[in-house]
Write a protein that holds these residues in place. Structure first.
Motif, PDB file in Angstrom:
ATOM      1  N   GLN A 127       1.383  -6.899   0.251  1.00 47.25           N
ATOM      2  CA  GLN A 127       0.940  -7.645   1.717  1.00 47.25           C
ATOM      3  C   GLN A 127       0.518  -8.856   1.858  1.00 47.25           C
ATOM      4  N   ASN A 128      -0.412  -8.895   1.032  1.00 53.79           N
ATOM      5  CA  ASN A 128      -1.403 -10.258   0.895  1.00 53.79           C
ATOM      6  C   ASN A 128      -0.479 -11.370   0.345  1.00 53.79           C
ATOM      7  N   LYS A 129       0.194 -11.043  -0.891  1.00 51.29           N
ATOM      8  CA  LYS A 129       0.873 -12.287  -1.443  1.00 51.29           C
ATOM      9  C   LYS A 129       1.940 -12.351  -0.510  1.00 51.29           C
ATOM     10  N   GLY A 130       2.673 -11.587  -0.215  1.00 46.23           N
ATOM     11  CA  GLY A 130       4.152 -12.009   0.743  1.00 46.23           C
ATOM     12  C   GLY A 130       3.579 -12.526   2.070  1.00 46.23           C
ATOM     13  N   ALA A 131       2.638 -12.077   2.350  1.00 49.97           N
ATOM     14  CA  ALA A 131       2.173 -12.528   3.926  1.00 49.97           C
ATOM     15  C   ALA A 131       1.447 -13.980   3.851  1.00 49.97           C
ATOM     16  N   GLY A 132       0.751 -14.066   2.488  1.00 53.91           N
ATOM     17  CA  GLY A 132       0.049 -15.383   2.451  1.00 53.91           C
ATOM     18  C   GLY A 132      -1.335 -15.252   3.235  1.00 53.91           C
ATOM     19  N   GLY A 133      -1.987 -14.096   3.498  1.00 50.09           N
ATOM     20  CA  GLY A 133      -3.000 -14.041   4.240  1.00 50.09           C
ATOM     21  C   GLY A 133      -3.716 -12.528   3.895  1.00 50.09           C
ATOM     22  N   ASP A 134      -4.649 -12.541   5.291  1.00 46.25           N
ATOM     23  CA  ASP A 134      -5.383 -11.365   5.181  1.00 46.25           C
ATOM     24  C   ASP A 134      -4.859 -10.191   6.143  1.00 46.25           C
ATOM     25  N   CYS A 135      -4.330  -8.934   5.533  1.00 43.04           N
ATOM     26  CA  CYS A 135      -3.761  -8.182   6.185  1.00 43.04           C
ATOM     27  C   CYS A 135      -4.402  -6.810   6.257  1.00 43.04           C
ATOM     28  N   GLU A 136      -4.259  -6.091   7.660  1.00 44.44           N
ATOM     29  CA  GLU A 136      -4.870  -4.959   7.927  1.00 44.44           C
ATOM     30  C   GLU A 136      -3.771  -3.949   7.896  1.00 44.44           C
ATOM     31  N   ILE A 137      -3.886  -2.863   7.141  1.00 48.02           N
ATOM     32  CA  ILE A 137      -2.848  -1.822   7.131  1.00 48.02           C
ATOM     33  C   ILE A 137      -3.114  -0.709   7.877  1.00 48.02           C
ATOM     34  N   LYS A 138      -2.218  -0.356   8.983  1.00 42.13           N
ATOM     35  CA  LYS A 138      -2.468   0.803   9.798  1.00 42.13           C
ATOM     36  C   LYS A 138      -1.562   2.019   9.818  1.00 42.13           C
ATOM     37  N   ASN A 139      -1.719   3.001  10.726  1.00 43.67           N
ATOM     38  CA  ASN A 139      -0.765   4.043  10.879  1.00 43.67           C
ATOM     39  C   ASN A 139      -0.035   4.668   9.596  1.00 43.67           C
ATOM     40  N   VAL A 140      -0.835   4.809   8.473  1.00 39.62           N
ATOM     41  CA  VAL A 140      -0.316   5.256   7.450  1.00 39.62           C
ATOM     42  C   VAL A 140       0.202   6.719   7.681  1.00 39.62           C
ATOM     43  N   ARG A 141       1.589   7.014   7.290  1.00 40.14           N
ATOM     44  CA  ARG A 141       2.114   8.402   7.492  1.00 40.14           C
ATOM     45  C   ARG A 141       2.868   8.785   6.150  1.00 40.14           C
ATOM     46  N   THR A 142       2.813   9.829   5.764  1.00 33.52           N
ATOM     47  CA  THR A 142       3.863  10.409   4.839  1.00 33.52           C
ATOM     48  C   THR A 142       4.807  11.721   5.406  1.00 33.52           C
ATOM     49  N   THR A 146       2.288   0.365   9.382  1.00 32.57           N
ATOM     50  CA  THR A 146       2.479  -0.718  10.003  1.00 32.57           C
ATOM     51  C   THR A 146       1.131  -1.736   9.576  1.00 32.57           C
ATOM     52  N   MET A 147       1.484  -2.851   9.884  1.00 30.05           N
ATOM     53  CA  MET A 147       0.255  -3.904   9.271  1.00 30.05           C
ATOM     54  C   MET A 147       0.351  -5.078  10.313  1.00 30.05           C
TER      55      MET A 147
END
Length: 146
Positions: free
Chosen positions: A73-88, A96-97
């Protein structure tokens, strides 16, 4: 008598809820915990064919409590990411992020399907201003976590 039955039904319902909660968490995707090598291929629709495809590889520790690779997430986005709504759902994890790239916000969603010691997945993102990117992920377990 009615009061006793009412409390009995509440107790049974609470036990059923607890059993379902434990079994859902224990089920999780088929992931072997450990150090993973993750390769990300970045696709930006509409970019010139002269531009080489961007690809990078990193390693990180994944486990049954944290299915989402954070480094990609952080490498591809080039920044700080928050991961949300993790579902299995079975062996597939989705989320979502929201990222702050330093040049604007980016939102996205991702999915990964685990197969024990490998996975494949995709992250679709939209930058502020409308630019879209797709990250194709492939992972393989390479050993134990340090």
């Amino acid at each position: 008598m009615k009061k006793g039955i009412f409390f009995f039904l509440i107790a049974v319902a609470a036990l059923c809820y607890a059993a379902v909660s434990v079994s859902v968490h224990a089920a999780g995707p088929n992931i072997k915990e450990g150090q993973w090598e993750i390769t990300t291929d970045l696709e930006i629709p509409g970019m010139s064919s002269d531009m080489p495809q961007q690809s990078f590889t990193h390693t990180e520790c994944l486990n049954n409590d944290d299915y989402v690779p954070q480094g990609s997430q952080n490498k591809g986005a080039g920044g700080d990411c928050e991961i949300k709504n993790v579902r299995t759902s079975g062996d597939t994890v989705s989320w979502t992020m929201h990222c702050n790239t330093g040049q604007g916000n980016m939102d996205g969603e991702g999915t990964i399907t685990y197969r024990g010691d490998t996975f494949e997945g995709t992250i679709n993102t939209v930058m502020q201003g409308g630019m879209k990117m797709t990250q194709h992920l492939q992972g393989r377990r390479i050993g134990d976590c340090n």
